[in-house]
Enzyme design. Structure first.
Site, mmCIF file in Angstrom:
data_model
loop_
_atom_site.group_PDB
_atom_site.id
_atom_site.type_symbol
_atom_site.label_atom_id
_atom_site.label_comp_id
_atom_site.label_asym_id
_atom_site.label_seq_id
_atom_site.Cartn_x
_atom_site.Cartn_y
_atom_site.Cartn_z
ATOM 1 N N GLU A 136 -11.424 11.861 6.243
ATOM 2 C CA GLU A 136 -11.534 12.118 4.799
ATOM 3 C C GLU A 136 -12.997 12.350 4.417
ATOM 4 O O GLU A 136 -13.316 13.264 3.648
ATOM 5 C CB GLU A 136 -10.967 10.941 4.013
ATOM 6 C CG GLU A 136 -9.453 10.833 4.133
ATOM 7 C CD GLU A 136 -8.879 9.583 3.484
ATOM 8 O OE1 GLU A 136 -7.664 9.572 3.252
ATOM 9 O OE2 GLU A 136 -9.612 8.629 3.231
ATOM 10 N N GLY A 141 -6.913 10.901 -2.820
ATOM 11 C CA GLY A 141 -6.706 9.676 -3.593
ATOM 12 C C GLY A 141 -7.830 8.679 -3.334
ATOM 13 O O GLY A 141 -8.835 8.994 -2.687
ATOM 14 N N ALA A 142 -7.629 7.460 -3.828
ATOM 15 C CA ALA A 142 -8.612 6.389 -3.597
ATOM 16 C C ALA A 142 -7.903 5.052 -3.735
ATOM 17 O O ALA A 142 -6.848 4.948 -4.383
ATOM 18 C CB ALA A 142 -9.748 6.486 -4.618
ATOM 19 N N THR A 191 -0.412 9.457 -2.946
ATOM 20 C CA THR A 191 -0.741 10.316 -4.095
ATOM 21 C C THR A 191 -0.973 11.746 -3.618
ATOM 22 O O THR A 191 -0.483 12.706 -4.236
ATOM 23 C CB THR A 191 -1.976 9.784 -4.842
ATOM 24 O OG1 THR A 191 -1.870 8.360 -4.977
ATOM 25 C CG2 THR A 191 -2.113 10.414 -6.213
ATOM 26 N N LYS A 213 -6.192 1.991 -10.157
ATOM 27 C CA LYS A 213 -7.287 2.131 -9.183
ATOM 28 C C LYS A 213 -8.675 2.082 -9.837
ATOM 29 O O LYS A 213 -9.682 1.991 -9.135
ATOM 30 C CB LYS A 213 -7.150 3.477 -8.431
ATOM 31 C CG LYS A 213 -5.786 3.753 -7.818
ATOM 32 C CD LYS A 213 -5.549 2.912 -6.603
ATOM 33 C CE LYS A 213 -4.240 3.202 -5.892
ATOM 34 N NZ LYS A 213 -4.161 4.459 -5.190
ATOM 35 N N LYS A 219 -12.101 3.860 -0.003
ATOM 36 C CA LYS A 219 -10.991 4.600 0.574
ATOM 37 C C LYS A 219 -10.721 4.094 1.982
ATOM 38 O O LYS A 219 -11.544 3.421 2.568
ATOM 39 C CB LYS A 219 -11.311 6.099 0.624
ATOM 40 C CG LYS A 219 -11.411 6.724 -0.754
ATOM 41 C CD LYS A 219 -11.657 8.235 -0.731
ATOM 42 C CE LYS A 219 -10.876 8.967 0.277
ATOM 43 N NZ LYS A 219 -9.413 8.748 0.208
ATOM 44 N N GLY A 220 -9.555 4.453 2.495
ATOM 45 C CA GLY A 220 -9.232 4.064 3.874
ATOM 46 C C GLY A 220 -8.019 3.168 3.984
ATOM 47 O O GLY A 220 -7.673 2.724 5.074
ATOM 48 N N GLY A 221 -7.360 2.941 2.832
ATOM 49 C CA GLY A 221 -6.127 2.151 2.877
ATOM 50 C C GLY A 221 -5.101 2.764 3.825
ATOM 51 O O GLY A 221 -4.281 2.069 4.409
ATOM 52 N N GLY A 222 -5.176 4.077 3.991
ATOM 53 C CA GLY A 222 -4.269 4.775 4.901
ATOM 54 C C GLY A 222 -4.888 5.034 6.259
ATOM 55 O O GLY A 222 -4.339 5.786 7.065
HETATM 56 C C1 5RP Z 1 -6.214 6.954 2.957
HETATM 57 C C2 5RP Z 1 -6.872 6.821 1.645
HETATM 58 C C3 5RP Z 1 -6.039 7.025 0.431
HETATM 59 O O1 5RP Z 1 -6.601 7.996 -0.359
HETATM 60 C C4 5RP Z 1 -5.974 5.734 -0.345
HETATM 61 O O2 5RP Z 1 -5.531 4.701 0.528
HETATM 62 C C5 5RP Z 1 -5.024 5.829 -1.536
HETATM 63 O O3 5RP Z 1 -3.722 5.996 -1.072
HETATM 64 P P1 5RP Z 1 -2.481 6.070 -2.046
HETATM 65 O O4 5RP Z 1 -2.560 7.380 -2.736
HETATM 66 O O5 5RP Z 1 -1.298 5.955 -1.120
HETATM 67 O O6 5RP Z 1 -2.560 4.898 -2.989
HETATM 68 O O7 5RP Z 1 -8.042 6.572 1.527
HETATM 69 O O8 5RP Z 1 -7.080 6.626 4.014
#
Ligand code: 5RP
Length: 224
Positions: A104, A83-84, A32, A122, A95-98
Site C-alpha cells: 500500500e 481505506g484506513a 472499504t 475511523k 494502516k495495515g489492518g489487512g
Molecule cells: C489494509 C489496510 C486497510 O485499508 C485498512 O485495514 C482498512 O480496512 P477496512 O476498509 O476493511 O476497514 O490498511 O492493510
C-alpha cells in the site's frame, strides 16, 4: 441509520469521481476498497486498468475484468484510493489492518494524490488507539518487541491459527498497542530505520490529501 457496510458502499462509490478516465488507478486493500473495486467495474471501459496493493485486491480486480499492471511497468499514477484503520485531522493514517501496508505504501508513494475512503468511526484526534501494524523480518521480532516496549508499547505477533500470519511478502506483522502517536512524521521516520522493520503502518510521509468520510448525513469530503 446507515450500517457501517452501507457507509463503506457510499464512500466506495463516491471515490469514482477521483478516477481519471484513460489512466491507471492505484487500488488499496480492505473491505472499504472492495466496495470501490465493485463500483470501479462500472467504468472499467473508461480506464486502462489498475496497480494493486495486494493479492486479494488483484484477484477481485481481475475477476471483474479490470486489467492489473505491475507497479514497475507504469510511471506515476494520478490517484491512489485506499481505506484506513485510523485517520486524523491532518490526513495522517494508521494502516495495515489487512496486512497489506508495505505494498500500500509503495503504490501510495507512486501516486500524486491519496484519496482515503473510510466510515466516520475511523476519524480520530490522535493516532494510536488502533493497534499499529508493523511488517517485520521474522529474525528481528524479539528485538523489535523490546524496542516498542521502550516506547511504552506492547507488540504482539499477528497469528493465523497457530502460526504467525504471512504477508504477501512472506514476512510477519507485529501489532503494537499502547502508543499515542502525536508526531506521526517523526515517529514514522524513526521506526522505519530500525533494522528488521520492513514498513511501519503510520502513513504520514504518504498521507492522504483527501478523505471521503461516510457519515450518518452522507459523504463528507475532507481536504488536507
Ligand atoms: C489494509 C489496510 C486497510 O485499508 C485498512 O485495514 C482498512 O480496512 P477496512 O476498509 O476493511 O476497514 O490498511 O492493510
Amino acid at each position: 441509520m446507515l450500517t457501517q457496510d452501507e457507509l463503506k458502499t457510499l464512500v466506495g462509490q463516491a471515490a469514482l469521481q477521483y478516477v481519471v478516465p484513460g489512466e491507471i488507478v492505484g487500488v488499496g486493500t480492505g473491505s472499504t476498497v472492495n466496495k470501490f473495486i465493485d463500483a470501479l467495474a462500472s467504468m472499467k471501459d473508461q480506464i486502462k486498468g489498475a496497480v494493486s496493493s495486494s493479492v486479494a485486491s488483484t484477484e477481485r480486480l481481475l475477476a471483474l475484468g479490470i486489467p492489473v499492471f505491475d507497479a514497475n511497468e507504469v510511471g506515476e499514477l494520478s490517484v491512489y484510493i485506499d481505506g484506513a484503520d485510523e485517520i486524523d485531522g491532518r490526513g495522517y493514517m494508521i494502516k495495515g489492518g489487512g496486512a497489506a501496508l508495505t505494498r500500500e505504501k509503495i503504490v501510495a508513494a507512486q501516486s500524486r494524490r491519496f484519496v482515503c475512503i473510510a466510515d466516520e468511526s475511523k476519524l480520530v484526534q490522535t493516532l494510536g488507539k488502533f493497534p499499529l501494524p508493523v511488517e517485520v523480518i521474522p529474525m528481528a521480532t524479539q528485538r523489535l518487541v523490546r524496542q516498542f516496549a521502550a516506547l511504552g508499547g506492547t507488540a504482539k505477533v499477528r497469528m493465523q491459527g497457530s502460526e504467525p500470519l504471512l504477508t504477501d511478502n512472506d514476512q510477519h506483522i507485529l501489532d503494537v498497542t499502547g502508543l499515542q502517536i502525536s508526531e506521526p512524521l517523526a515517529f514514522e521516520s524513526e521506526v522505519n530505520q530500525w533494522p528488521g522493520v520492513v514498513t511501519v503502518g503510520v502513513f504520514a510521509h504518504q498521507r492522504a490529501q483527501v478523505c471521503l468520510l461516510g457519515t450518518a448525513s452522507g459523504v463528507k469530503t475532507l481536504n488536507f
